[in-house]
Design a protein around this motif. Structure first.
Motif, PDB file in Angstrom:
ATOM      1  N   ALA A  10      46.201  -0.964 -28.160  1.00 54.82           N
ATOM      2  CA  ALA A  10      44.718  -1.232 -28.450  1.00 54.82           C
ATOM      3  C   ALA A  10      43.988  -1.684 -27.283  1.00 54.82           C
ATOM      4  O   ALA A  10      42.949  -1.265 -26.864  1.00 54.82           O
ATOM      5  N   VAL A  11      44.560  -2.396 -26.319  1.00 56.20           N
ATOM      6  CA  VAL A  11      43.952  -2.706 -24.845  1.00 56.20           C
ATOM      7  C   VAL A  11      43.646  -1.334 -24.011  1.00 56.20           C
ATOM      8  O   VAL A  11      42.493  -1.417 -23.876  1.00 56.20           O
ATOM      9  N   GLY A  12      44.573  -0.760 -23.887  1.00 59.37           N
ATOM     10  CA  GLY A  12      44.552   0.686 -23.346  1.00 59.37           C
ATOM     11  C   GLY A  12      43.460   1.568 -23.928  1.00 59.37           C
ATOM     12  O   GLY A  12      42.331   2.072 -23.259  1.00 59.37           O
ATOM     13  N   TYR A  13      43.568   1.748 -25.406  1.00 58.62           N
ATOM     14  CA  TYR A  13      42.637   2.573 -25.949  1.00 58.62           C
ATOM     15  C   TYR A  13      41.000   1.982 -25.721  1.00 58.62           C
ATOM     16  O   TYR A  13      40.118   2.724 -25.541  1.00 58.62           O
ATOM     17  N   ALA A  14      40.733   0.725 -25.755  1.00 56.24           N
ATOM     18  CA  ALA A  14      39.439   0.011 -25.619  1.00 56.24           C
ATOM     19  C   ALA A  14      38.997   0.474 -24.283  1.00 56.24           C
ATOM     20  O   ALA A  14      37.809   0.252 -24.084  1.00 56.24           O
ATOM     21  N   GLN A  15      39.990   0.476 -23.210  1.00 52.02           N
ATOM     22  CA  GLN A  15      39.548   0.667 -22.086  1.00 52.02           C
ATOM     23  C   GLN A  15      39.463   2.330 -21.572  1.00 52.02           C
ATOM     24  O   GLN A  15      39.320   2.629 -20.169  1.00 52.02           O
ATOM     25  N   GLY A  16      39.634   3.092 -22.643  1.00 49.13           N
ATOM     26  CA  GLY A  16      39.371   4.556 -22.654  1.00 49.13           C
ATOM     27  C   GLY A  16      40.829   5.105 -21.934  1.00 49.13           C
ATOM     28  O   GLY A  16      40.720   6.299 -21.699  1.00 49.13           O
TER      29      GLY A  16
END
Length: 237
Positions: free
Chosen positions: A158-164
């Motif tokens: 989730a953290v990685g996805y939010a950062q693209g």
């Protein structure tokens, strides 16, 4: 289709903030089922800061979908699960002062402990799942505990996805493939939301169930509970 289990801890948190019985946890659970969710999840903690042990006992006879109880298998928790006998118990290695779950089990270090607890639950007809980080070694270790399922801890995705970072899903895909190959069913949860669930579902194979609470209840403040659940169901198809 991947099943949606709704974690109702945040509804209990709101109730407890004011005392009394508003919002009513049982009524909320009934509505969530009526709106199409395939399961209800609760995570009682020893301090009962959200879901209370009494809530768990009251929920069991009224639910018509799968009941999933999460928690650290201290004796009080074990006794509750054996009394209530939900469809599934998810074992989580909660740190004592953690606000929320923040890591998966080391299935190698805790193999014997998990094996003993899981054996007791399974002998009483309760399906078992253990919360794990997306680490292939932990998946391999999980198979030796006797568990039926794993639940992939999805915060790092989730953290990685939010950062693209679209690559953040790859460790989960690899772990899901290995788990399936080794005969384990795959659940997932933590920080999944309407923003990222479609991408996760499309890229992680063999996903039996997702458990979503904080994001879903927060999104429901804007969209309404029924519409939010229906959007999740649509994205999980």
């Amino acid at each position: 289709m991947t099943k949606l289990s709704v974690n109702i801890n945040k509804i209990a948190t709101l109730r407890n903030a004011r005392g009394g019985d508003m919002p009513n946890v049982l009524e909320a659970a009934r509505n969530i089922e009526a709106f199409g969710a395939e399961g209800i999840t609760v995570h009682p903690r020893p301090d009962e800061r959200h879901i209370r042990y009494s809530d768990v006992r009251e929920l069991k006879p009224i639910l018509t979908t799968e009941f999933n109880i999460e928690g650290k298998p201290i004796q009080q928790f074990i006794d509750l699960v054996l009394e209530v006998k939900p469809a599934q118990v998810t074992l989580v290695p909660d740190a004592e002062n953690a606000i929320t779950s923040n890591s998966g089990w080391d299935t190698l270090v805790h193999k014997e402990y998990l094996e003993e607890v899981i054996s007791e639950f399974k002998s009483n007809g309760v399906r078992t799942s253990i919360f794990v980080d997306p680490d292939l070694k932990m998946i391999e270790g999980a198979t030796k505990t006797g568990t039926d399922r794993i639940e992939l801890y999805t915060e790092s995705f989730a953290v990685g996805y939010a950062q693209g970072d679209m690559e953040a899903v790859k460790p989960y895909a690899r772990c899901a493939e290995l788990a399936h190959k080794l005969g384990l069913e795959v659940n997932a949860g933590h920080d999944l939301s309407l923003k990222n669930i479609k991408y996760f579902k499309e890229n992680v194979p063999h996903l039996a169930e997702v458990s979503i609470g904080h994001a879903l209840i927060s999104e429901a403040l804007y969209l309404g509970l029924q519409k939010t659940i229906q959007q999740y169901l649509k994205l999980l198809k």
